[in-house]
Motif scaffolding. Structure first.
Motif, PDB file in Angstrom:
ATOM      1  N   ARG A  73      24.254  45.342 -60.439  1.00 66.55           N
ATOM      2  CA  ARG A  73      24.684  44.545 -61.591  1.00 66.55           C
ATOM      3  C   ARG A  73      23.699  43.316 -61.223  1.00 66.55           C
ATOM      4  O   ARG A  73      24.374  41.907 -61.790  1.00 66.55           O
ATOM      5  N   VAL A  74      22.673  43.263 -60.897  1.00 68.60           N
ATOM      6  CA  VAL A  74      21.834  41.900 -60.502  1.00 68.60           C
ATOM      7  C   VAL A  74      20.376  42.366 -61.166  1.00 68.60           C
ATOM      8  O   VAL A  74      19.974  43.422 -61.535  1.00 68.60           O
ATOM      9  N   ALA A  75      19.541  41.196 -61.408  1.00 68.50           N
ATOM     10  CA  ALA A  75      18.431  41.354 -62.214  1.00 68.50           C
ATOM     11  C   ALA A  75      17.066  41.242 -61.353  1.00 68.50           C
ATOM     12  O   ALA A  75      15.970  41.189 -62.135  1.00 68.50           O
ATOM     13  N   GLU A  76      17.251  40.715 -60.231  1.00 67.77           N
ATOM     14  CA  GLU A  76      15.948  40.454 -59.588  1.00 67.77           C
ATOM     15  C   GLU A  76      16.144  40.788 -58.276  1.00 67.77           C
ATOM     16  O   GLU A  76      17.034  41.084 -57.368  1.00 67.77           O
ATOM     17  N   PRO A  77      14.836  41.115 -57.552  1.00 69.72           N
ATOM     18  CA  PRO A  77      15.168  41.523 -55.742  1.00 69.72           C
ATOM     19  C   PRO A  77      15.453  40.099 -54.987  1.00 69.72           C
ATOM     20  O   PRO A  77      15.528  38.913 -55.671  1.00 69.72           O
ATOM     21  N   ASP A  78      15.827  40.578 -53.763  1.00 63.21           N
ATOM     22  CA  ASP A  78      16.200  39.422 -52.895  1.00 63.21           C
ATOM     23  C   ASP A  78      15.720  39.699 -51.427  1.00 63.21           C
ATOM     24  O   ASP A  78      15.135  40.786 -51.262  1.00 63.21           O
TER      25      ASP A  78
END
Length: 261
Positions: A73-78
């Motif tokens: 439920r996240v929208a971007e890489p890290d």
């Protein structure tokens, strides 16, 4: 966030490592925290680890596939830091007590022969910097209770890192196709997930270039000899004490991790 708040948040995560007890989401405690704040929390922990003798051996890229971003439920890489404490030899039992809520991911790991410093690193630049590729298993973990993470929580928690195992079959880039490398992840002999290198931002090399460019504003370069975990080719799979996990990736061999009872 103020420097004191950053240090306090990092301290709460470090305490979770020591006590084995997850904490409430930092995004609840610090609702106005930004991604930049989260990376500052991460660096506070890295400083604490290196001060006690750990060595930074590379970085990991996380949340690279659409499937895993939906799952978390996240929208971007890290990204997170890899230290000497996190390395576990293949086939040797990994102490399960070292983890709070472990899950596993099959990945491809780059070992670098040349530095990579962004910005403006291209896929061609990334390819030239790679000495060889290894199959890898990353044991991800969360110091956040019940994996209730936002992008701020996972970044602050060193990209939900735990440990990793490298396979023993180094492969040159021109000997296999990273995008078409099919992967089968098994847990205790049963197929748990399947995937391919193309799930990793289209190619794991894209993840390597993304990492070099994302690190650039912080003045961090990828160094020769460093390991880069390029990100999971499948969704994460929960594991427990006693489990035996194998990732077999076409063209890159297999890697095995065993969690102790």
């Amino acid at each position: 966030m103020t420097p004191d708040s950053i240090r306090s948040a990092a301290a709460s995560l470090l305490t979770a490592y020591q006590t084995g007890k997850p904490i409430d989401p930092l995004s609840d405690t610090y609702p106005h925290a930004t991604v930049s704040d989260a990376y500052r929390m991460q660096l506070e922990q890295v400083r604490a680890w290196t001060q006690r003798g750990e060595v930074v051996v590379g970085h990991k890229v996380g949340l690279v596939s659409a499937a895993i971003r939906r799952q978390m439920r996240v929208a971007e890489p890290d990204y997170g830091h890899l230290t000497s404490r996190m390395i576990h030899p293949e086939h040797e039992p990994i102490p399960s007590a070292a983890f709070l809520q472990p899950r596993v991911e099959p990945e491809l790991a780059f070992v670098l022969k040349a530095p990579l410093r962004g910005p403006h690193v291209t896929v061609a630049d990334a390819a030239r910097a790679v000495e060889f590729v290894l199959p890898a298993l990353e044991i991800v973990d969360s110091r956040i209770a019940d994996w209730r993470i936002t992008i701020v929580d996972t970044i602050a928690d060193n990209a939900s890192s735990g440990g990793f195992v490298l396979g023993s079959t180094p492969v040159r880039l021109d000997d296999a196709d990273l995008r078409l490398a099919g992967c089968v992840l098994t847990v205790n002999g049963a197929v748990a997930e399947t995937g391919a290198g193309a799930a990793v931002l289209g190619s794991p090399l894209n993840a390597l270039a993304w990492l070099a460019n994302t690190l650039a504003p912080m003045g961090i370069a990828l160094e020769p000899g460093h390991i880069v975990l390029s990100g999971s080719m499948t969704r994460t799979v929960p594991i427990a004490a006693g489990d035996c996990v194998v990732a077999a990736t076409n063209g890159f061999g297999s890697v095995t991790a065993v969690l102790s009872e």
